[in-house]
Design a protein around this motif. Structure first.
Motif, PDB file in Angstrom:
ATOM      1  N   GLN A   1       2.102   1.589  -3.414  1.00 26.44           N
ATOM      2  CA  GLN A   1       0.964   1.475  -4.484  1.00 26.44           C
ATOM      3  C   GLN A   1       1.356   0.393  -5.580  1.00 26.44           C
ATOM      4  O   GLN A   1       0.974   0.723  -6.703  1.00 26.44           O
TER       5      GLN A   1
ATOM      6  N   ASN B   1      -7.027  -0.472  -3.006  1.00 26.71           N
ATOM      7  CA  ASN B   1      -8.103   0.233  -2.558  1.00 26.71           C
ATOM      8  C   ASN B   1      -9.339  -0.258  -2.564  1.00 26.71           C
ATOM      9  O   ASN B   1     -10.272   0.342  -3.185  1.00 26.71           O
TER      10      ASN B   1
ATOM     11  N   GLU C   1      -4.991  -0.964  -8.490  1.00 23.16           N
ATOM     12  CA  GLU C   1      -5.612  -0.072  -7.747  1.00 23.16           C
ATOM     13  C   GLU C   1      -6.766  -0.613  -6.927  1.00 23.16           C
ATOM     14  O   GLU C   1      -7.242  -0.404  -5.895  1.00 23.16           O
TER      15      GLU C   1
ATOM     16  N   PRO D   1       0.621  -1.250   0.091  1.00 23.04           N
ATOM     17  CA  PRO D   1       0.018  -0.053   0.074  1.00 23.04           C
ATOM     18  C   PRO D   1       0.849   1.319  -0.142  1.00 23.04           C
ATOM     19  O   PRO D   1       0.493   2.233  -0.519  1.00 23.04           O
TER      20      PRO D   1
END
Length: 196
Positions: A153, A193, A189, A150
């Motif tokens: 990313q 997330n 992504e 995270p």
């Protein structure tokens, strides 16, 4: 992490050790090191990924485990754990019978199909996930090792080819490509997330 105050024990002794708690321990040179609890965010990422694998029909629910599946791995350098508890594991069907007494995948059992780790902040955590566990999971013959990072990313998918991990890095809108799960359809992504 803190060590348990008790005499050193052999790994076989550890496998029958019960202190009456639900604590998880890494066995390092005969000493039990209590593992900290997971952060809410790391737990959420692994749970969301588990749900996706199940709801997308990529794996049967019983073959997915989070945090409580222990894997015996080789000790490749001093002060390294002989057992790991990945954040997410996909088992082989034969593991169901082999782990009835204890959810530990021993060295003489087939390796799990996939393991995933969520990288926690801090250099010690990064070194453990990117270097130590990578080497141990490769030596253990685990076909795919995913790192969810995270902070950076990125999602890294390591695929075992001829005893060596081939590395693929995904970020943003890149669709994650898994040699074992060709129908996996999420982007980096979406994995890093997940929707609540």
């Amino acid at each position: 992490m803190s060590s348990v105050t008790k005499p050193r024990m052999m790994f076989e002794e550890y496998l029958t050790y019960d202190d009456g708690t639900d604590n998880r321990y890494e066995w390092i040179d005969g000493v039990l090191i209590e593992m900290p609890t997971e952060s809410e965010f790391n737990a959420w990422l692994s749970f969301a990924l588990q749900l996706y694998f199940i709801h997308a029909g990529l794996v049967k629910p019983r073959l997915t485990q989070r945090y409580n599946c222990e894997i015996e791995v080789p000790v490749l350098k001093p002060k390294q754990a002989r057992n790991r508890f990945p954040d997410f594991v996909i088992l082989r069907p034969e593991h169901i019978e082999l782990t009835q007494k204890r959810l530990t995948i021993r060295w003489d059992m087939p390796a799990p199909v996939l393991v995933m780790e969520v990288v926690s902040p801090g250099q010690t955590n990064r070194d453990r996930d990117y270097e130590d566990k990578r080497a141990q999971y490769r030596a253990r013959g685990i076909a795919e090792y995913w790192l969810l990072d995270p902070e950076q990313q990125i999602v890294m998918v390591l695929s075992l080819v001829d005893g060596v991990y081939q590395e693929a890095i995904f970020q943003g809108s890149d669709r994650i490509v898994s040699p074992l799960f060709s129908m996996f359809a999420l982007t980096a992504e979406q994995v890093l997330n997940p929707e609540e």
